[in-house]
Design a protein around this motif. Structure first.
Motif, PDB file in Angstrom:
ATOM      1  N   THR A   1     -25.225 -96.944 -39.389  1.00  0.00           N
ATOM      2  CA  THR A   1     -24.244 -97.600 -38.516  1.00  0.00           C
ATOM      3  C   THR A   1     -22.838 -97.099 -38.838  1.00  0.00           C
ATOM      4  O   THR A   1     -22.030 -96.843 -37.944  1.00  0.00           O
ATOM      5  N   SER A   2     -22.544 -96.940 -40.123  1.00  0.00           N
ATOM      6  CA  SER A   2     -21.212 -96.449 -40.522  1.00  0.00           C
ATOM      7  C   SER A   2     -20.999 -95.031 -40.013  1.00  0.00           C
ATOM      8  O   SER A   2     -19.921 -94.694 -39.512  1.00  0.00           O
ATOM      9  N   ARG A   3     -22.021 -94.211 -40.152  1.00  0.00           N
ATOM     10  CA  ARG A   3     -21.888 -92.817 -39.683  1.00  0.00           C
ATOM     11  C   ARG A   3     -21.606 -92.773 -38.187  1.00  0.00           C
ATOM     12  O   ARG A   3     -20.804 -91.977 -37.716  1.00  0.00           O
ATOM     13  N   ALA A   4     -22.274 -93.663 -37.447  1.00  0.00           N
ATOM     14  CA  ALA A   4     -22.113 -93.668 -35.989  1.00  0.00           C
ATOM     15  C   ALA A   4     -20.722 -94.159 -35.576  1.00  0.00           C
ATOM     16  O   ALA A   4     -20.315 -93.981 -34.426  1.00  0.00           O
ATOM     17  N   MET A   5     -20.010 -94.780 -36.500  1.00  0.00           N
ATOM     18  CA  MET A   5     -18.683 -95.307 -36.144  1.00  0.00           C
ATOM     19  C   MET A   5     -17.557 -94.295 -36.364  1.00  0.00           C
ATOM     20  O   MET A   5     -16.425 -94.529 -35.963  1.00  0.00           O
ATOM     21  N   VAL A   6     -17.861 -93.165 -37.012  1.00  0.00           N
ATOM     22  CA  VAL A   6     -16.794 -92.204 -37.345  1.00  0.00           C
ATOM     23  C   VAL A   6     -16.098 -91.685 -36.083  1.00  0.00           C
ATOM     24  O   VAL A   6     -14.868 -91.805 -35.943  1.00  0.00           O
ATOM     25  N   GLU A   7     -16.869 -91.134 -35.157  1.00  0.00           N
ATOM     26  CA  GLU A   7     -16.261 -90.520 -33.964  1.00  0.00           C
ATOM     27  C   GLU A   7     -15.507 -91.540 -33.114  1.00  0.00           C
ATOM     28  O   GLU A   7     -14.368 -91.287 -32.727  1.00  0.00           O
ATOM     29  N   PRO A   8     -16.118 -92.719 -32.817  1.00  0.00           N
ATOM     30  CA  PRO A   8     -15.365 -93.710 -32.036  1.00  0.00           C
ATOM     31  C   PRO A   8     -14.065 -94.137 -32.725  1.00  0.00           C
ATOM     32  O   PRO A   8     -13.042 -94.356 -32.073  1.00  0.00           O
ATOM     33  N   MET A   9     -14.091 -94.204 -34.064  1.00  0.00           N
ATOM     34  CA  MET A   9     -12.866 -94.612 -34.747  1.00  0.00           C
ATOM     35  C   MET A   9     -11.801 -93.513 -34.665  1.00  0.00           C
ATOM     36  O   MET A   9     -10.622 -93.793 -34.442  1.00  0.00           O
ATOM     37  N   LEU A  10     -12.226 -92.267 -34.799  1.00  0.00           N
ATOM     38  CA  LEU A  10     -11.256 -91.159 -34.655  1.00  0.00           C
ATOM     39  C   LEU A  10     -10.643 -91.170 -33.250  1.00  0.00           C
ATOM     40  O   LEU A  10      -9.450 -90.940 -33.079  1.00  0.00           O
ATOM     41  N   GLU A  11     -11.485 -91.474 -32.259  1.00  0.00           N
ATOM     42  CA  GLU A  11     -11.011 -91.530 -30.873  1.00  0.00           C
ATOM     43  C   GLU A  11     -10.003 -92.680 -30.701  1.00  0.00           C
ATOM     44  O   GLU A  11      -8.976 -92.527 -30.040  1.00  0.00           O
ATOM     45  N   ALA A  12     -10.305 -93.826 -31.319  1.00  0.00           N
ATOM     46  CA  ALA A  12      -9.394 -94.989 -31.222  1.00  0.00           C
ATOM     47  C   ALA A  12      -8.043 -94.653 -31.851  1.00  0.00           C
ATOM     48  O   ALA A  12      -6.990 -95.061 -31.345  1.00  0.00           O
ATOM     49  N   ILE A  13      -8.068 -93.893 -32.948  1.00  0.00           N
ATOM     50  CA  ILE A  13      -6.804 -93.505 -33.614  1.00  0.00           C
ATOM     51  C   ILE A  13      -6.055 -92.519 -32.717  1.00  0.00           C
ATOM     52  O   ILE A  13      -4.852 -92.649 -32.501  1.00  0.00           O
ATOM     53  N   LYS A  14      -6.808 -91.558 -32.181  1.00  0.00           N
ATOM     54  CA  LYS A  14      -6.197 -90.530 -31.334  1.00  0.00           C
ATOM     55  C   LYS A  14      -5.518 -91.151 -30.108  1.00  0.00           C
ATOM     56  O   LYS A  14      -4.427 -90.762 -29.715  1.00  0.00           O
ATOM     57  N   THR A  15      -6.180 -92.145 -29.508  1.00  0.00           N
ATOM     58  CA  THR A  15      -5.655 -92.756 -28.286  1.00  0.00           C
ATOM     59  C   THR A  15      -4.797 -93.986 -28.583  1.00  0.00           C
ATOM     60  O   THR A  15      -4.369 -94.691 -27.676  1.00  0.00           O
ATOM     61  N   LYS A  16      -4.567 -94.250 -29.873  1.00  0.00           N
ATOM     62  CA  LYS A  16      -3.747 -95.402 -30.325  1.00  0.00           C
ATOM     63  C   LYS A  16      -4.220 -96.706 -29.675  1.00  0.00           C
ATOM     64  O   LYS A  16      -3.411 -97.510 -29.212  1.00  0.00           O
ATOM     65  N   ASN A  17      -5.520 -96.870 -29.657  1.00  0.00           N
ATOM     66  CA  ASN A  17      -6.110 -98.067 -29.044  1.00  0.00           C
ATOM     67  C   ASN A  17      -6.406 -99.095 -30.146  1.00  0.00           C
ATOM     68  O   ASN A  17      -7.449 -99.040 -30.803  1.00  0.00           O
ATOM     69  N   ILE A  18      -5.476-100.021 -30.349  1.00  0.00           N
ATOM     70  CA  ILE A  18      -5.625-100.974 -31.459  1.00  0.00           C
ATOM     71  C   ILE A  18      -6.824-101.901 -31.247  1.00  0.00           C
ATOM     72  O   ILE A  18      -7.455-102.336 -32.209  1.00  0.00           O
ATOM     73  N   HIS A  19      -7.151-102.191 -30.005  1.00  0.00           N
ATOM     74  CA  HIS A  19      -8.295-103.083 -29.750  1.00  0.00           C
ATOM     75  C   HIS A  19      -9.612-102.413 -30.160  1.00  0.00           C
ATOM     76  O   HIS A  19     -10.456-103.029 -30.795  1.00  0.00           O
ATOM     77  N   ALA A  20      -9.723-101.124 -29.807  1.00  0.00           N
ATOM     78  CA  ALA A  20     -10.936-100.390 -30.193  1.00  0.00           C
ATOM     79  C   ALA A  20     -10.968-100.205 -31.709  1.00  0.00           C
ATOM     80  O   ALA A  20     -12.007-100.422 -32.351  1.00  0.00           O
ATOM     81  N   LEU A  21      -9.821 -99.841 -32.277  1.00  0.00           N
ATOM     82  CA  LEU A  21      -9.773 -99.627 -33.728  1.00  0.00           C
ATOM     83  C   LEU A  21     -10.084-100.924 -34.477  1.00  0.00           C
ATOM     84  O   LEU A  21     -10.874-100.950 -35.422  1.00  0.00           O
ATOM     85  N   GLY A  22      -9.463-102.013 -34.023  1.00  0.00           N
ATOM     86  CA  GLY A  22      -9.642-103.306 -34.685  1.00  0.00           C
ATOM     87  C   GLY A  22     -11.084-103.787 -34.609  1.00  0.00           C
ATOM     88  O   GLY A  22     -11.638-104.292 -35.591  1.00  0.00           O
ATOM     89  N   ALA A  23     -11.698-103.603 -33.437  1.00  0.00           N
ATOM     90  CA  ALA A  23     -13.090-104.054 -33.285  1.00  0.00           C
ATOM     91  C   ALA A  23     -14.010-103.266 -34.224  1.00  0.00           C
ATOM     92  O   ALA A  23     -14.896-103.834 -34.873  1.00  0.00           O
ATOM     93  N   LEU A  24     -13.790-101.961 -34.313  1.00  0.00           N
ATOM     94  CA  LEU A  24     -14.613-101.137 -35.207  1.00  0.00           C
ATOM     95  C   LEU A  24     -14.359-101.502 -36.668  1.00  0.00           C
ATOM     96  O   LEU A  24     -15.278-101.551 -37.486  1.00  0.00           O
ATOM     97  N   MET A  25     -13.102-101.758 -36.987  1.00  0.00           N
ATOM     98  CA  MET A  25     -12.757-102.115 -38.369  1.00  0.00           C
ATOM     99  C   MET A  25     -13.439-103.429 -38.772  1.00  0.00           C
ATOM    100  O   MET A  25     -14.002-103.541 -39.869  1.00  0.00           O
ATOM    101  N   GLU A  26     -13.409-104.409 -37.878  1.00  0.00           N
ATOM    102  CA  GLU A  26     -14.065-105.696 -38.185  1.00  0.00           C
ATOM    103  C   GLU A  26     -15.575-105.502 -38.316  1.00  0.00           C
ATOM    104  O   GLU A  26     -16.222-106.072 -39.202  1.00  0.00           O
ATOM    105  N   LYS A  27     -16.120-104.664 -37.452  1.00  0.00           N
ATOM    106  CA  LYS A  27     -17.571-104.416 -37.503  1.00  0.00           C
ATOM    107  C   LYS A  27     -17.941-103.790 -38.849  1.00  0.00           C
ATOM    108  O   LYS A  27     -18.925-104.180 -39.484  1.00  0.00           O
ATOM    109  N   SER A  28     -17.136-102.827 -39.290  1.00  0.00           N
ATOM    110  CA  SER A  28     -17.414-102.155 -40.563  1.00  0.00           C
ATOM    111  C   SER A  28     -17.297-103.128 -41.730  1.00  0.00           C
ATOM    112  O   SER A  28     -18.122-103.137 -42.652  1.00  0.00           O
ATOM    113  N   SER A  29     -16.277-103.980 -41.686  1.00  0.00           N
ATOM    114  CA  SER A  29     -16.079-104.967 -42.747  1.00  0.00           C
ATOM    115  C   SER A  29     -17.240-105.972 -42.777  1.00  0.00           C
ATOM    116  O   SER A  29     -17.793-106.278 -43.845  1.00  0.00           O
ATOM    117  N   ASP A  30     -17.624-106.460 -41.601  1.00  0.00           N
ATOM    118  CA  ASP A  30     -18.733-107.431 -41.537  1.00  0.00           C
ATOM    119  C   ASP A  30     -20.036-106.821 -42.045  1.00  0.00           C
ATOM    120  O   ASP A  30     -20.790-107.446 -42.785  1.00  0.00           O
TER     121      ASP A  30
END
Ligand code: PMV
Length: 321
Positions: A214-243
């Protein structure tokens, strides 16, 4: 280079980094090579200052923390690190390290990351190793995995790599500069279980594979969220990783959350509704909240019952003198 010609004392500073996509579990315990890639943001306001002295009168490596001799277990950990470094790098002689943490030590605020990043940078100078940032990241990783990322400012990605020299962090270029972490300090007590111990138990779980895939699958979406400065996408992925991290840890019978952690997470559900605010929690009870600079006052105001610390984006580790 001759001993006489070496620098005798070097001072450095490295900032703490907070994993947005968590690292958890080592495929190689000694070399601290992880199973998966992780992504982090380096913070300002939380850092370690280190001075390393090369002293020919020493008969062992010495560690001083915040002005006094470190606890035996911390010093032994450091001595093991130096033993490994001597095996892998052309260095001779013992060192005395004085580190001051401007971070509550071992409370899940990653003081070992800033500590070992500052130590690696100082060793590079003292022993004239001529390492570039990737090389520094490798040297820092040997002390504490997450330290690999504290060499860099801003966003960084620690590539898991399969071998010692391939497991390093690199910078993720970005001009996203209005992100802020509000750190909610629920406890500054030293944690009961080390992340090393908890990781060892976690990798033995049947569900650990799920954590890794699951962590591996989150790498690309997180890079995309950073690239597009999408805090909602980044935040959702960050919470998912933490949980996911804490679900995995709880399965070992360890829980880094305190009752205050659960209570705050409940409270966040009401605070969160009208602006971007996302949580992440590491191997300790404290909660880090990601938001943007223009929302900081609201966040801190609504959390007035708590001790908070506001951190912006920090810069790379550097030599002070
Ligand atoms: O490198 P360590 O032993 O400090 O482990 C850090 C693990 C987490 O903070 C929980 C996650 C991370 O990626 O930093």
């Amino acid at each position: 280079m001759d001993h006489e010609n070496r620098l005798i004392s070097v001072s450095t500073r490295a900032n703490v980094n907070i994993a947005l996509l968590k690292y958890w579990g080592k495929r190689d315990e000694e070399l601290k090579i992880p199973y998966q890639t992780s992504i982090a943001l380096t913070l300002d306001n939380l850092y370690t200052d280190t001075t390393i002295m090369l002293d020919s009168s020493l008969s062992t490596d010495e560690l001083f923390l915040n002005g006094s001799r470190a606890e035996h277990s911390d010093e032994v950990t450091f001595q093991k690190y130096m033993y490994l470094v001597r095996k892998l790098y052309p260095i001779k002689g013992f060192v005395r390290v004085e580190s001051s943490n401007h971070v509550p030590t071992a409370a899940g605020l990653a003081s070992s990351a800033s500590a070992y990043a500052s130590i690696a940078l100082a060793l590079n100078e003292v022993f004239n190793l001529k390492l570039d940032q990737k090389g520094l990241s490798v040297l820092a990783r040997l002390g504490s995995g997450s330290a690999a990322r504290s060499i860099y400012g801003g966003f960084s990605m620690w590539h898991h790599g399969d071998h010692h020299a391939e497991s390093f962090a690199t910078s993720i270029e970005s001009d996203w500069d209005d992100l802020v972490f509000v750190v909610v300090l629920l406890s500054d007590k030293k944690k009961q279980v080390s992340s090393r111990e908890a990781m060892k138990k976690s990798v033995e779980l049947a569900s650990y594979n799920h954590f890794v895939s699951t962590s591996r699958a989150m790498v690309e979406p997180m890079l995309e969220a950073i690239k597009t400065k999408n805090i909602h996408a980044l935040g959702a992925l960050m919470e998912k990783s933490s949980d996911l991290l804490h679900q995995t840890i709880r399965e070992t019978g360890i829980d880094f959350y305190l009752p205050q952690t659960y209570k705050l997470l409940e409270e966040l559900k009401t605070i969160k509704c009208d602006f971007p605010l996302f949580y992440t929690i590491d191997a300790g009870p404290n909660v880090k909240l990601l938001t943007t600079r223009d929302n900081v006052e609201r966040v801190v105001g609504r959390l007035s019952a708590y001790k908070t610390l506001v951190c912006g984006i920090g810069k790379e580790a550097y030599v002070r003198s």
